[in-house]
Write a protein that holds these residues in place. Structure first.
Motif, PDB file in Angstrom:
ATOM      1  N   VAL A 197      -1.980  11.408  -6.748  1.00 39.95           N
ATOM      2  CA  VAL A 197      -3.068  10.804  -7.522  1.00 39.95           C
ATOM      3  C   VAL A 197      -2.460  10.142  -8.740  1.00 39.95           C
ATOM      4  O   VAL A 197      -1.508  10.646  -9.332  1.00 39.95           O
ATOM      5  CB  VAL A 197      -4.124  11.858  -7.905  1.00 39.95           C
ATOM      6  CG1 VAL A 197      -3.541  12.968  -8.747  1.00 39.95           C
ATOM      7  CG2 VAL A 197      -5.299  11.206  -8.616  1.00 39.95           C
ATOM      8  N   ASP A 198      -3.065   8.997  -9.150  1.00 34.11           N
ATOM      9  CA  ASP A 198      -2.567   8.243 -10.299  1.00 34.11           C
ATOM     10  C   ASP A 198      -3.077   8.811 -11.607  1.00 34.11           C
ATOM     11  O   ASP A 198      -3.665   8.101 -12.411  1.00 34.11           O
ATOM     12  CB  ASP A 198      -2.978   6.771 -10.164  1.00 34.11           C
ATOM     13  CG  ASP A 198      -2.217   6.084  -9.048  1.00 34.11           C
ATOM     14  OD1 ASP A 198      -2.825   5.231  -8.369  1.00 34.11           O
ATOM     15  OD2 ASP A 198      -1.030   6.402  -8.869  1.00 34.11           O
ATOM     16  N   LYS A 199      -2.877  10.100 -11.808  1.00 35.40           N
ATOM     17  CA  LYS A 199      -3.280  10.776 -13.049  1.00 35.40           C
ATOM     18  C   LYS A 199      -2.126  11.685 -13.455  1.00 35.40           C
ATOM     19  O   LYS A 199      -2.115  12.865 -13.115  1.00 35.40           O
ATOM     20  CB  LYS A 199      -4.554  11.591 -12.829  1.00 35.40           C
ATOM     21  CG  LYS A 199      -5.766  10.742 -12.479  1.00 35.40           C
ATOM     22  CD  LYS A 199      -6.991  11.612 -12.233  1.00 35.40           C
ATOM     23  CE  LYS A 199      -8.204  10.767 -11.876  1.00 35.40           C
ATOM     24  NZ  LYS A 199      -9.391  11.602 -11.572  1.00 35.40           N
ATOM     25  N   ARG A 233       3.072   9.885 -10.964  1.00 30.12           N
ATOM     26  CA  ARG A 233       1.887  10.421 -10.315  1.00 30.12           C
ATOM     27  C   ARG A 233       1.964  11.939 -10.186  1.00 30.12           C
ATOM     28  O   ARG A 233       3.037  12.514 -10.051  1.00 30.12           O
ATOM     29  CB  ARG A 233       1.731   9.822  -8.913  1.00 30.12           C
ATOM     30  CG  ARG A 233       1.392   8.344  -8.907  1.00 30.12           C
ATOM     31  CD  ARG A 233       1.096   7.864  -7.506  1.00 30.12           C
ATOM     32  NE  ARG A 233       0.579   6.510  -7.492  1.00 30.12           N
ATOM     33  CZ  ARG A 233       1.317   5.431  -7.245  1.00 30.12           C
ATOM     34  NH1 ARG A 233       2.600   5.567  -6.990  1.00 30.12           N
ATOM     35  NH2 ARG A 233       0.772   4.254  -7.246  1.00 30.12           N
ATOM     36  N   GLN A 280       0.837  -1.193   0.000  1.00 30.04           N
ATOM     37  CA  GLN A 280       0.000   0.000   0.000  1.00 30.04           C
ATOM     38  C   GLN A 280       0.869   1.240   0.000  1.00 30.04           C
ATOM     39  O   GLN A 280       1.876   1.298   0.677  1.00 30.04           O
ATOM     40  CB  GLN A 280      -0.918   0.007   1.215  1.00 30.04           C
ATOM     41  CG  GLN A 280      -1.881   1.176   1.234  1.00 30.04           C
ATOM     42  CD  GLN A 280      -2.860   1.105   2.404  1.00 30.04           C
ATOM     43  OE1 GLN A 280      -2.880   0.110   3.130  1.00 30.04           O
ATOM     44  NE2 GLN A 280      -3.652   2.118   2.577  1.00 30.04           N
ATOM     45  N   ASP A 317     -10.070  14.552  -5.225  1.00 24.82           N
ATOM     46  CA  ASP A 317      -9.444  14.002  -6.430  1.00 24.82           C
ATOM     47  C   ASP A 317      -8.145  13.261  -6.150  1.00 24.82           C
ATOM     48  O   ASP A 317      -7.580  12.655  -7.054  1.00 24.82           O
ATOM     49  CB  ASP A 317      -9.159  15.122  -7.430  1.00 24.82           C
ATOM     50  CG  ASP A 317     -10.428  15.661  -8.051  1.00 24.82           C
ATOM     51  OD1 ASP A 317     -10.477  16.870  -8.331  1.00 24.82           O
ATOM     52  OD2 ASP A 317     -11.380  14.872  -8.229  1.00 24.82           O
ATOM     53  N   TYR A 318      -7.656  13.310  -4.927  1.00 24.70           N
ATOM     54  CA  TYR A 318      -6.380  12.685  -4.587  1.00 24.70           C
ATOM     55  C   TYR A 318      -6.598  11.376  -3.846  1.00 24.70           C
ATOM     56  O   TYR A 318      -7.468  11.268  -2.979  1.00 24.70           O
ATOM     57  CB  TYR A 318      -5.510  13.652  -3.774  1.00 24.70           C
ATOM     58  CG  TYR A 318      -4.947  14.742  -4.649  1.00 24.70           C
ATOM     59  CD1 TYR A 318      -5.708  15.845  -4.987  1.00 24.70           C
ATOM     60  CD2 TYR A 318      -3.666  14.622  -5.189  1.00 24.70           C
ATOM     61  CE1 TYR A 318      -5.205  16.828  -5.838  1.00 24.70           C
ATOM     62  CE2 TYR A 318      -3.151  15.592  -6.020  1.00 24.70           C
ATOM     63  CZ  TYR A 318      -3.926  16.698  -6.349  1.00 24.70           C
ATOM     64  OH  TYR A 318      -3.422  17.653  -7.198  1.00 24.70           O
ATOM     65  N   ASP A 319      -5.778  10.388  -4.213  1.00 25.14           N
ATOM     66  CA  ASP A 319      -5.962   9.037  -3.699  1.00 25.14           C
ATOM     67  C   ASP A 319      -5.119   8.723  -2.467  1.00 25.14           C
ATOM     68  O   ASP A 319      -5.491   7.868  -1.660  1.00 25.14           O
ATOM     69  CB  ASP A 319      -5.581   8.019  -4.787  1.00 25.14           C
ATOM     70  CG  ASP A 319      -6.416   8.180  -6.043  1.00 25.14           C
ATOM     71  OD1 ASP A 319      -5.850   8.127  -7.147  1.00 25.14           O
ATOM     72  OD2 ASP A 319      -7.648   8.348  -5.905  1.00 25.14           O
ATOM     73  N   TYR A 320      -3.979   9.382  -2.348  1.00 28.17           N
ATOM     74  CA  TYR A 320      -3.040   9.037  -1.288  1.00 28.17           C
ATOM     75  C   TYR A 320      -2.663  10.294  -0.500  1.00 28.17           C
ATOM     76  O   TYR A 320      -2.471  11.362  -1.095  1.00 28.17           O
ATOM     77  CB  TYR A 320      -1.765   8.406  -1.880  1.00 28.17           C
ATOM     78  CG  TYR A 320      -2.052   7.307  -2.867  1.00 28.17           C
ATOM     79  CD1 TYR A 320      -1.913   7.525  -4.245  1.00 28.17           C
ATOM     80  CD2 TYR A 320      -2.465   6.055  -2.435  1.00 28.17           C
ATOM     81  CE1 TYR A 320      -2.177   6.533  -5.147  1.00 28.17           C
ATOM     82  CE2 TYR A 320      -2.731   5.048  -3.352  1.00 28.17           C
ATOM     83  CZ  TYR A 320      -2.598   5.290  -4.695  1.00 28.17           C
ATOM     84  OH  TYR A 320      -2.868   4.295  -5.599  1.00 28.17           O
TER      85      TYR A 320
END
Length: 125
Positions: free
Chosen positions: A99-101, A32, A1, A111-114
């Motif tokens: 974020v994976d974008k 990222r 993770q 909008d952010y994943d981590y």
């Protein structure tokens, strides 16, 4: 993770400088988009600065333009926020986010994943 680890916060006088660092504990962040957000007891978490994977797209909040600089070192997989001319209103907990974008540069928290756990920045008057 994926985990993000921030460092570099602290107490500084008005007009002083600090450099925050953010590095992943896990898979690399080379592709990222990365950002710094901040949150204080009286303000919601908001974007301070963001940088896409290549470094070719950078965004700053109006309140920090000309004073803060975001950069990334892909070789060391680290993102920095260099803060000059600090003001008391810059006092907050600063969070690193990813974020994976790789080609976008969103400004919304959602909008952010981590996220990292945050580092406190306090600017004394």
């Amino acid at each position: 993770q994926v985990q993000l680890v921030e460092s570099g916060g602290g107490l500084v006088q008005t007009g002083g400088s600090l450099r925050l660092s953010c590095a992943p504990s896990g898979p690399p962040f080379a592709t990222r988009t990365m950002a710094w957000f901040r949150q204080s007891p009286i303000k919601e978490r908001a974007l301070v600065a963001g940088i896409n994977w290549s470094g070719g797209n950078i965004r700053y909040a109006d309140s920090v333009k000309g004073r803060f600089t975001i950069s990334r070192d892909c070789a060391n997989d680290t993102v920095y926020l260099h803060m000059d001319g600090l003001k008391p209103e810059d006092s907050a907990v600063y969070y690193c986010a990813a974020v994976d974008k790789p080609y976008s540069l969103p400004s919304s928290v959602a909008d952010y994943d981590y996220w990292g756990r945050g580092t406190q920045v306090t600017v004394s008057s």
